[in-house]
Design a protein around this motif. Structure first.
Motif, mmCIF file in Angstrom:
data_model
loop_
_atom_site.group_PDB
_atom_site.id
_atom_site.type_symbol
_atom_site.label_atom_id
_atom_site.label_comp_id
_atom_site.label_asym_id
_atom_site.label_seq_id
_atom_site.Cartn_x
_atom_site.Cartn_y
_atom_site.Cartn_z
ATOM 1 N N MET A 1 0.852 -1.184 0.000
ATOM 2 C CA MET A 1 0.000 0.000 0.000
ATOM 3 C C MET A 1 0.896 1.245 0.000
ATOM 4 S SD MET A 1 -3.281 0.630 -0.033
ATOM 5 C CE MET A 1 -4.069 -0.765 0.758
ATOM 6 N N THR A 2 0.581 2.183 -0.876
ATOM 7 C CA THR A 2 1.381 3.398 -0.984
ATOM 8 C C THR A 2 0.988 4.390 0.099
ATOM 9 O OG1 THR A 2 1.549 3.116 -3.367
ATOM 10 C CG2 THR A 2 2.046 5.309 -2.473
ATOM 11 N N THR A 3 1.951 4.788 0.935
ATOM 12 C CA THR A 3 1.677 5.739 2.017
ATOM 13 C C THR A 3 2.678 6.885 2.036
ATOM 14 O OG1 THR A 3 2.987 4.402 3.543
ATOM 15 C CG2 THR A 3 0.617 3.958 3.447
ATOM 16 N N ALA B 1 -2.884 12.257 -5.995
ATOM 17 C CA ALA B 1 -1.914 11.315 -6.555
ATOM 18 C C ALA B 1 -1.758 10.090 -5.653
ATOM 19 C CB ALA B 1 -0.563 12.008 -6.740
ATOM 20 N N ILE B 2 -1.707 10.340 -4.347
ATOM 21 C CA ILE B 2 -1.600 9.228 -3.397
ATOM 22 C C ILE B 2 -2.811 8.315 -3.500
ATOM 23 C CG2 ILE B 2 -1.555 8.646 -0.948
ATOM 24 C CD1 ILE B 2 0.119 11.152 -0.483
ATOM 25 N N GLN B 3 -3.999 8.889 -3.567
ATOM 26 C CA GLN B 3 -5.213 8.094 -3.663
ATOM 27 C C GLN B 3 -5.257 7.308 -4.968
ATOM 28 O OE1 GLN B 3 -7.556 7.728 -1.155
ATOM 29 N NE2 GLN B 3 -8.182 6.040 -2.497
ATOM 30 N N ALA B 4 -4.772 7.922 -6.050
ATOM 31 C CA ALA B 4 -4.739 7.209 -7.339
ATOM 32 C C ALA B 4 -3.831 5.987 -7.250
ATOM 33 C CB ALA B 4 -4.261 8.156 -8.436
ATOM 34 N N ASP B 5 -2.682 6.117 -6.569
ATOM 35 C CA ASP B 5 -1.789 4.979 -6.398
ATOM 36 C C ASP B 5 -2.419 3.901 -5.525
ATOM 37 O OD1 ASP B 5 0.219 5.953 -7.998
ATOM 38 O OD2 ASP B 5 1.315 6.914 -6.356
ATOM 39 N N VAL C 1 3.170 5.284 -8.972
ATOM 40 C CA VAL C 1 3.265 5.902 -10.291
ATOM 41 C C VAL C 1 2.731 7.334 -10.280
ATOM 42 C CG1 VAL C 1 2.536 5.742 -12.703
ATOM 43 C CG2 VAL C 1 3.078 3.657 -11.411
ATOM 44 N N ALA C 2 1.509 7.511 -9.758
ATOM 45 C CA ALA C 2 0.893 8.841 -9.755
ATOM 46 C C ALA C 2 1.676 9.809 -8.869
ATOM 47 C CB ALA C 2 -0.555 8.752 -9.286
ATOM 48 N N LEU C 3 2.114 9.301 -7.704
ATOM 49 C CA LEU C 3 2.878 10.167 -6.811
ATOM 50 C C LEU C 3 4.226 10.526 -7.434
ATOM 51 C CD1 LEU C 3 3.092 11.611 -4.126
ATOM 52 C CD2 LEU C 3 4.028 9.506 -3.141
ATOM 53 N N GLY C 4 4.820 9.572 -8.118
ATOM 54 C CA GLY C 4 6.088 9.859 -8.785
ATOM 55 C C GLY C 4 5.920 10.910 -9.865
ATOM 56 N N LYS C 5 4.813 10.819 -10.599
ATOM 57 C CA LYS C 5 4.550 11.835 -11.634
ATOM 58 C C LYS C 5 4.313 13.192 -10.994
ATOM 59 C CE LYS C 5 1.644 12.912 -15.619
ATOM 60 N NZ LYS C 5 1.502 14.321 -15.223
ATOM 61 N N TRP C 6 3.577 13.212 -9.867
ATOM 62 C CA TRP C 6 3.328 14.473 -9.175
ATOM 63 C C TRP C 6 4.651 15.100 -8.735
ATOM 64 C CZ3 TRP C 6 4.603 15.947 -4.205
ATOM 65 C CH2 TRP C 6 4.088 17.188 -3.784
ATOM 66 N N GLN C 7 5.534 14.262 -8.185
ATOM 67 C CA GLN C 7 6.825 14.773 -7.725
ATOM 68 C C GLN C 7 7.664 15.307 -8.882
ATOM 69 O OE1 GLN C 7 8.074 11.171 -5.722
ATOM 70 N NE2 GLN C 7 7.663 12.061 -3.687
#
Length: 226
Positions: A1-3, A63-67, A85-91
Motif C-alpha cells: 500500500m502506498t503511504t 496522486a496518493i489516492q490514485a496509487d 506511479v501517480a505520486l512519482g509523476k506528481w513529484q
C-alpha cells in the motif's frame, strides 16, 4: 500500500521591490532593460502560478489516492503492486514547475539588480530628472487651468443651491398658503418676509467669494506652488 507523503516545497519567491512593475517614467531612461524587467516579471508570475497549481496538498493527496486505487485494483486482478506511479509523476511535475519558478525568480532578481545599479549612471539620472521636471511642469500647468475653472464651478453649485432652496420654499408656501386655503384668498397673500426651514448658504453671496478664494489659494500653494 502506498503511504509516501512527499513534502510540498514553497514556491520560490522574489523580493517585493523586484516583483513590482517599474514606474512608467523609467521607460525612457532604462529602455530595453525596463522592457526586460517587465517581461521577466510576467514570466515569474506565470511560473509561480503554475507551481502553486501543482504544489498543494490536494494535488498530492489525489496522486496518493490514485496509487492506492491502482494498488487495490492490481491485487484484485492478481497482479503485482504497480508502485507509486501517480505520486512519482506528481513529484516530477512539481520539481519541473519549481525549477521553472526558481529560474524565473533568479532572473528577475538579476534584472532588478541591473535596474538599481544603472541609477548610478549620471546620464540615466539626468534623463530621469528631465522627465520628472517635464511631468511636474505639465502638472502645474494643468493645475493652473483647473484653478481658473474652479470658481466658476463653485459658483454654479451656489446657484443650484439657491434655486433648490427657492423651489422648496415656494412649494411650502403654495401648499400652506394657497392650495389648502380658499381660492378667493390667494390674491391677498404675499410671499412671506421670513420663512421657516433651512436655506442653503452659498459660498459666494452678492459677488463676495472669500471662502472660494481661500479654497483656490490653498490649492494654488499645494506642493509649494505660489
Amino acid at each position: 500500500m502506498t503511504t509516501v507523503k512527499a513534502p510540498i516545497p514553497a514556491t520560490p519567491a522574489v523580493d517585493l521591490s523586484a516583483g513590482q512593475p517599474l514606474p512608467e517614467w523609467f521607460g525612457a531612461a532604462f529602455g530595453t532593460l525596463a522592457a526586460e524587467h517587465d517581461r521577466v516579471r510576467r514570466v515569474y508570475a506565470d511560473a509561480a502560478a503554475a507551481h502553486r497549481a501543482i504544489a498543494n496538498d490536494r494535488a498530492r493527496q489525489a496522486a496518493i489516492q490514485a496509487d492506492r486505487d491502482a494498488h487495490a485494483d492490481a491485487i484484485r486482478a492478481g497482479k503485482p503492486d504497480p508502485g507509486p506511479v501517480a505520486l512519482g509523476k506528481w513529484q516530477a511535475d512539481e520539481e519541473t514547475a519549481r525549477r521553472a519558478a526558481q529560474g524565473a525568480a533568479d532572473a528577475l532578481r538579476a534584472v532588478w539588480t541591473d535596474v538599481v545599479t544603472r541609477t548610478a549612471d549620471n546620464a540615466v539620472m539626468g534623463e530621469l530628472a528631465a522627465a520628472l521636471d517635464a511631468d511636474e511642469t505639465a502638472a502645474r500647468a494643468r493645475l493652473a487651468e483647473l484653478l481658473e475653472e474652479l470658481p466658476r464651478v463653485l459658483a454654479a453649485l451656489d446657484t443650484t443651491a439657491h434655486r433648490q432652496a427657492w423651489l422648496s420654499q415656494a412649494r411650502r408656501f403654495a401648499r400652506d398658503r394657497v392650495i389648502e386655503r380658499e381660492p378667493g384668498l390667494t390674491v391677498a397673500l404675499r410671499w412671506p418676509s421670513s420663512m421657516t426651514g433651512s436655506t442653503a448658504m452659498p459660498l459666494a453671496i452678492l459677488g463676495g467669494s472669500a471662502p472660494v478664494d481661500h479654497v483656490v489659494h490653498a490649492l494654488a500653494h499645494y506642493r509649494g506652488e505660489g
